[in-house]
Design a protein around this motif. Structure first.
Motif, PDB file in Angstrom:
ATOM      1  N   PHE A   1      -9.422   4.102  -1.245  1.00 13.34           N
ATOM      2  CA  PHE A   1      -9.531   3.606  -2.621  1.00 13.34           C
ATOM      3  C   PHE A   1     -10.281   2.277  -2.650  1.00 13.34           C
ATOM      4  CE2 PHE A   1      -5.188   5.794  -3.420  1.00 13.34           C
ATOM      5  CZ  PHE A   1      -5.817   7.024  -3.377  1.00 13.34           C
ATOM      6  N   ARG A   2      -9.985   1.350  -1.712  1.00 15.67           N
ATOM      7  CA  ARG A   2     -10.645   0.041  -1.685  1.00 15.67           C
ATOM      8  C   ARG A   2     -12.140   0.182  -1.395  1.00 15.67           C
ATOM      9  NH1 ARG A   2      -6.056  -1.480   1.363  1.00 15.67           N
ATOM     10  NH2 ARG A   2      -7.352  -1.444   3.248  1.00 15.67           N
TER      11      ARG A   2
ATOM     12  N   ALA B   1      -8.940   5.040   7.347  1.00 15.08           N
ATOM     13  CA  ALA B   1      -7.827   5.683   8.032  1.00 15.08           C
ATOM     14  C   ALA B   1      -6.705   6.050   7.075  1.00 15.08           C
ATOM     15  CB  ALA B   1      -7.280   4.773   9.134  1.00 15.08           C
ATOM     16  N   THR B   2      -6.634   5.409   5.913  1.00 21.79           N
ATOM     17  CA  THR B   2      -5.564   5.684   4.962  1.00 21.79           C
ATOM     18  C   THR B   2      -6.147   5.917   3.578  1.00 21.79           C
ATOM     19  OG1 THR B   2      -5.241   3.358   4.380  1.00 21.79           O
ATOM     20  CG2 THR B   2      -4.001   4.198   6.287  1.00 21.79           C
ATOM     21  N   LEU B   3      -5.328   6.451   2.706  1.00 20.87           N
ATOM     22  CA  LEU B   3      -5.767   6.662   1.327  1.00 20.87           C
ATOM     23  C   LEU B   3      -6.006   5.334   0.626  1.00 20.87           C
ATOM     24  CD1 LEU B   3      -3.490   9.615   0.146  1.00 20.87           C
ATOM     25  CD2 LEU B   3      -5.881   9.703   0.848  1.00 20.87           C
TER      26      LEU B   3
ATOM     27  N   GLU C   1       0.834  -1.179   0.000  1.00 13.82           N
ATOM     28  CA  GLU C   1       0.000   0.000   0.000  1.00 13.82           C
ATOM     29  C   GLU C   1       0.877   1.240   0.000  1.00 13.82           C
ATOM     30  OE1 GLU C   1      -3.730  -1.890   2.510  1.00 13.82           O
ATOM     31  OE2 GLU C   1      -2.594  -0.217   3.295  1.00 13.82           O
ATOM     32  N   PRO C   2       0.450   2.270  -0.675  1.00 14.83           N
ATOM     33  CA  PRO C   2       1.292   3.465  -0.776  1.00 14.83           C
ATOM     34  C   PRO C   2       1.437   4.201   0.539  1.00 14.83           C
ATOM     35  CG  PRO C   2      -0.856   3.853  -1.794  1.00 14.83           C
ATOM     36  CD  PRO C   2      -0.790   2.403  -1.464  1.00 14.83           C
ATOM     37  N   TYR C   3       0.550   3.938   1.519  1.00 13.84           N
ATOM     38  CA  TYR C   3       0.618   4.685   2.762  1.00 13.84           C
ATOM     39  C   TYR C   3       0.382   3.771   3.933  1.00 13.84           C
ATOM     40  CZ  TYR C   3       0.195   8.488  -0.424  1.00 13.84           C
ATOM     41  OH  TYR C   3       0.427   9.351  -1.455  1.00 13.84           O
ATOM     42  N   GLY C   4       0.966   4.138   5.005  1.00 11.22           N
ATOM     43  CA  GLY C   4       0.744   3.421   6.235  1.00 11.22           C
ATOM     44  C   GLY C   4      -0.327   4.092   7.049  1.00 11.22           C
ATOM     45  N   GLU C   5      -0.420   3.668   8.294  1.00  7.82           N
ATOM     46  CA  GLU C   5      -1.454   4.198   9.166  1.00  7.82           C
ATOM     47  C   GLU C   5      -1.088   5.592   9.657  1.00  7.82           C
ATOM     48  OE1 GLU C   5      -3.996   1.109   8.711  1.00  7.82           O
ATOM     49  OE2 GLU C   5      -4.332   2.759  10.076  1.00  7.82           O
ATOM     50  N   GLY C   6      -2.093   6.469   9.731  1.00  7.38           N
ATOM     51  CA  GLY C   6      -1.933   7.746  10.411  1.00  7.38           C
ATOM     52  C   GLY C   6      -1.025   8.741   9.737  1.00  7.38           C
TER      53      GLY C   6
ATOM     54  N   GLN D   1      -8.916  14.146   7.125  1.00  7.34           N
ATOM     55  CA  GLN D   1     -10.075  13.277   7.294  1.00  7.34           C
ATOM     56  C   GLN D   1     -10.471  12.712   5.942  1.00  7.34           C
ATOM     57  OE1 GLN D   1     -14.461  13.257   9.489  1.00  7.34           O
ATOM     58  NE2 GLN D   1     -13.213  15.093   9.520  1.00  7.34           N
ATOM     59  N   SER D   2     -10.885  11.451   5.958  1.00  5.60           N
ATOM     60  CA  SER D   2     -11.339  10.791   4.745  1.00  5.60           C
ATOM     61  C   SER D   2     -12.607  10.018   5.077  1.00  5.60           C
ATOM     62  CB  SER D   2     -10.262   9.841   4.207  1.00  5.60           C
ATOM     63  OG  SER D   2     -10.713   9.193   3.036  1.00  5.60           O
TER      64      SER D   2
END
Length: 373
Positions: free
Chosen positions: A59-60, A53-55, A28-33, A39-40
């Motif tokens: 997306f999923r 919590a992540t981008l 995944e391109p990003y980790g947590e936090g 906000q998403s």
């Protein structure tokens, strides 16, 4: 505004293949936090159904709910984050490049199904008595809205709360969120206008009160009004451009009324800013005139003091010259040389006294005619 149609009709990037036991899933391109994601959330029919919590999780979730809408809020994102969003939502590279760099002018650009909007928000800082400007970039697509903030203003949490409390309006899609953001930015100008009006009133009092520091305050406020003008003036054309596309893009009638109200407010604000700039120009001119008058008065007072001092010096010099004449005669005849013929002359003393008198009277007459006495 963009037409809402199935996600597969516009999306470029194919969905990733499912993971198998022989190959590890792609990272995944990003980790947590990650700190830049403020906000998403994912919405369906105007209601929040998920808070990823992540981008990557956003997306999923959006793939799982193709009829949903993603609202992603970022603050000063990294280049990697924006490129990930660009790949996922097919954002134009020019818009992504602008979003990476702050100090963009307010504008509205259309790239296919995506709108890219740049806004300049403002807030008034009471403690410092100055205007703080922020920058907001907004990507609006068929089923997503991405905000990129550069600066403290505007506070989009209140916009999200407001929209979530009105599911019917939020159900209209990303266009409704864009209009709510525009309304929040324009409404944020009202406290700034009130604060600047108060500053101008104080400056007028200081100008006529002779405060020497007022010139600097006028200059600083004038610079802020230039920035404020750059933030508000382009919005008038942007909003009229959106209104011109109502029929073409089938904008909801409620949103049309909403946008017209925002356009009225921003026009009023822009006119007030123009008035502030003119008022500050006039105040600066008046202040320069008053400063010049004060300097002339001070120069006149110095000249008068110098003239009076010169007159006193003339009088002192005149009397010193008159008193010096008999002193000179008396000094000469007081040398007591044996060969001085006047010492043995019977009229020597009256002659010396008469000479002193003639010289003193002559000097007095001369100085009097020249108005030195």
């Amino acid at each position: 505004m963009p037409d809402r149609r199935p996600r597969a009709a516009w999306r470029r990037r194919p969905e990733p293949p499912p993971a198998t036991s022989s190959a590890a899933p792609p990272p995944e391109p990003y980790g947590e936090g990650e700190p830049s994601v403020v906000q998403s959330a994912l919405y369906r029919d105007g209601r929040r159904v998920s808070s990823p919590a992540t981008l990557a999780e956003t997306f999923r979730k959006l793939r799982e709910h193709p009829d949903g809408m993603a609202w992603i809020g970022l603050q000063r994102p990294t280049e990697q984050e924006l490129h990930s969003l660009a790949a996922e939502f097919d954002l134009h590279e020019l818009a992504v490049e602008d979003a990476l760099e702050a100090h963009q002018r307010p504008k509205l650009e259309r790239y296919g199904d995506t709108l890219f909007v740049v806004l300049r928000a403002a807030r008034y800082l009471d403690a410092q008595e100055e205007v703080d400007f922020g920058e907001l970039h907004v990507f609006v697509g068929p089923d997503f809205l991405i905000t990129v903030r550069h600066g403290a203003a505007p506070d989009l949490s209140t916009v999200r709360q407001r929209m979530e409390q009105d599911p019917e309006l939020l159900a209209l899609g990303p266009e409704a969120v864009l209009y709510a953001i525009l309304d929040a930015v324009v409404d944020g100008y009202a406290p700034v206008v009130a604060g600047v009006q108060n500053d101008i009133d104080e400056i007028e009092t200081e100008v006529f009160g002779g405060d020497p520091a007022v010139s600097r305050r006028i200059y600083e406020l004038s610079r802020e009004m230039v920035e404020f003008h750059r933030a508000t003036r382009p919005l008038v054309g942007m909003l009229h451009g959106l209104m011109a596309g109502f029929a073409k893009y089938g904008t909801d009638e409620e949103l049309q009324r909403y946008l017209r109200d925002v356009a009225d407010h921003v026009t009023h604000t822009s006119e007030r800013v123009d008035g502030f700039r003119q008022a500050l120009t006039d105040i600066l001119t008046v202040n320069a005139t008053l400063v010049t008058q004060q300097q002339n008065a001070e120069m006149r007072a110095l000249a008068e003091a110098g003239f009076e001092q010169n007159e006193e010096i003339k009088k002192i010099s005149s009397w010193a010259a008159i008193l010096f004449a008999p002193t000179l005669v008396g000094t000469i005849y007081g040398m007591n040389f044996a060969s001085m013929p006047e010492l043995q002359w019977g009229f020597g003393y009256p002659f010396a006294i008469g000479l002193m008198g003639v010289v003193c009277v002559s000097l007095y007459v001369i100085f009097k005619r020249r108005d030195w006495l």
